[in-house]
Motif scaffolding. Structure first.
Motif, short mmCIF file in Angstrom:
data_model
loop_
_atom_site.label_atom_id
_atom_site.label_comp_id
_atom_site.label_asym_id
_atom_site.label_seq_id
_atom_site.Cartn_x
_atom_site.Cartn_y
_atom_site.Cartn_z
N UNK A 131 0.82 -1.19 -0.07
CA UNK A 131 0.10 -0.04 -0.20
C UNK A 131 0.74 1.25 -0.10
N UNK A 132 0.60 2.11 -1.04
CA UNK A 132 1.15 3.48 -0.69
C UNK A 132 -0.03 4.45 -0.71
N UNK A 133 0.19 5.04 0.49
CA UNK A 133 -0.82 6.35 0.74
C UNK A 133 -0.44 7.38 -0.18
N UNK A 134 -1.74 8.24 -0.32
CA UNK A 134 -1.71 9.46 -1.25
C UNK A 134 -0.84 10.36 -0.69
N UNK A 135 -0.52 10.45 0.55
CA UNK A 135 0.66 11.58 1.09
C UNK A 135 1.71 11.04 1.58
N UNK A 136 1.98 9.72 0.92
CA UNK A 136 3.24 9.13 1.35
C UNK A 136 4.05 9.09 -0.03
N UNK A 137 5.54 8.60 0.27
CA UNK A 137 6.37 8.16 -0.99
C UNK A 137 6.48 6.80 -0.89
N UNK A 138 6.44 6.18 0.17
CA UNK A 138 7.03 4.82 0.37
C UNK A 138 5.82 3.66 0.13
N UNK A 139 5.96 2.62 -0.42
CA UNK A 139 5.15 1.74 -0.40
C UNK A 139 5.29 0.63 1.00
N UNK A 140 4.42 0.43 1.58
CA UNK A 140 4.32 -0.41 2.88
C UNK A 140 3.86 -1.72 2.54
N UNK A 141 4.38 -2.87 2.96
CA UNK A 141 4.02 -4.04 2.89
C UNK A 141 3.05 -4.57 4.19
N UNK A 142 1.96 -4.97 3.90
CA UNK A 142 1.03 -5.43 5.08
C UNK A 142 0.49 -6.51 4.85
N UNK A 143 0.16 -7.26 6.06
CA UNK A 143 -0.56 -8.66 6.09
C UNK A 143 -1.90 -8.37 5.39
N UNK A 144 -2.15 -9.01 4.50
CA UNK A 144 -3.48 -9.04 3.64
C UNK A 144 -4.44 -9.90 4.58
N UNK A 145 -5.40 -9.16 5.11
CA UNK A 145 -6.49 -9.83 6.14
C UNK A 145 -7.88 -8.99 6.12
N UNK A 146 -8.57 -9.23 7.10
CA UNK A 146 -9.72 -8.41 7.15
C UNK A 146 -9.53 -7.16 7.74
N UNK A 147 -8.50 -7.13 8.43
CA UNK A 147 -8.32 -5.67 9.23
C UNK A 147 -7.45 -4.66 8.62
N UNK A 148 -7.08 -4.95 7.38
CA UNK A 148 -6.25 -4.13 6.62
C UNK A 148 -7.04 -3.29 5.95
N UNK A 149 -7.20 -1.81 6.41
CA UNK A 149 -8.14 -0.99 5.82
C UNK A 149 -7.31 -0.05 4.49
N UNK A 150 -8.44 0.47 3.83
CA UNK A 150 -7.93 1.35 2.54
C UNK A 150 -8.44 2.75 2.87
N UNK A 151 -7.58 3.64 2.71
CA UNK A 151 -7.74 5.08 2.70
C UNK A 151 -8.05 5.54 1.42
#
Length: 196
Positions: free
Chosen positions: A164-184
């Motif tokens: 996930x790369x947030x709109x206000x960030x420059x880095x792509x973060x790797x997160x566990x893909x599960x039901x708790x991972x939210x999208x902004x």
């Protein structure tokens, strides 16, 4: 002797493949943060406005100053009387205060302002999904909902990690893909390809 040599060669090759697979999996697991910490970090931060957000601004008792406004490419909204007001990177509460301060300096006595987001900016998904592209954001959206909107996983998709790369960030973060991972709003999601 030849049989012993070929068995030794096969064992060495198998160990090399196992070590390579462990290294590639290890690099991903080092990037994946603790899911509890990631979910908490994602939910604790207040939503900040960005380009493309559509807002409803109400100045109580002043219908001619109220209406729907879009945060433009410069990061501002244009309001009657006070003109351009910078909106990118601040919360709706901060925007309310900013508008009220501008209106109270020579235009209105003690203005009461409310601001709410009525349409969030879209999110983007690419990689190993059926239909990569731009999709409208809905409140409470998770990565699994986003993947479902994009036609589901392809057969090559890595269903354990999402980048996930947030709109206000420059880095792509790797997160566990599960039901708790939210999208902004404004996030770019990338579903990678699995190794095996």
């Amino acid at each position: 002797m030849l049989l012993l040599r070929s068995i030794s060669l096969m064992v060495t090759a198998a160990m090399f493949m196992f070590a390579t697979a462990c290294q590639s999996t290890g690099s991903v697991s080092r990037q994946v943060a603790d899911p509890a910490i990631s979910a908490a970090a994602q939910t604790n931060t207040a939503y900040t406005l960005g380009t493309g957000d559509k807002l409803r601004i109400n100045v109580f008792g002043q219908p001619e100053l109220s209406g729907e406004f879009v945060v433009d490419g410069t990061g501002a909204i244009s309001l009657p009387l006070i003109g351009q007001v910078e909106a990118v990177g601040i919360s709706t509460q901060e925007l309310e205060t900013k508008i009220a301060t501008n209106l109270s300096s020579g235009f209105l006595l003690d203005p009461k302002v409310s601001a709410e987001v009525i349409n969030y900016r879209p999110f983007y998904i690419l990689g190993e999904v059926g239909r990569p592209g731009e999709y409208p954001f809905n409140s409470g959206l998770t990565v699994l909902n986003a993947v479902a909107a994009a036609g589901g996983f392809t057969y090559r998709a890595n269903k354990k990690v999402v980048f996930i790369k947030s709109a206000d960030g420059n880095e792509e973060a790797a997160l566990k893909l599960d039901t708790n991972t939210v999208v902004r709003p404004g996030d770019t999601l990338r579903i990678g390809e699995r190794i095996f």
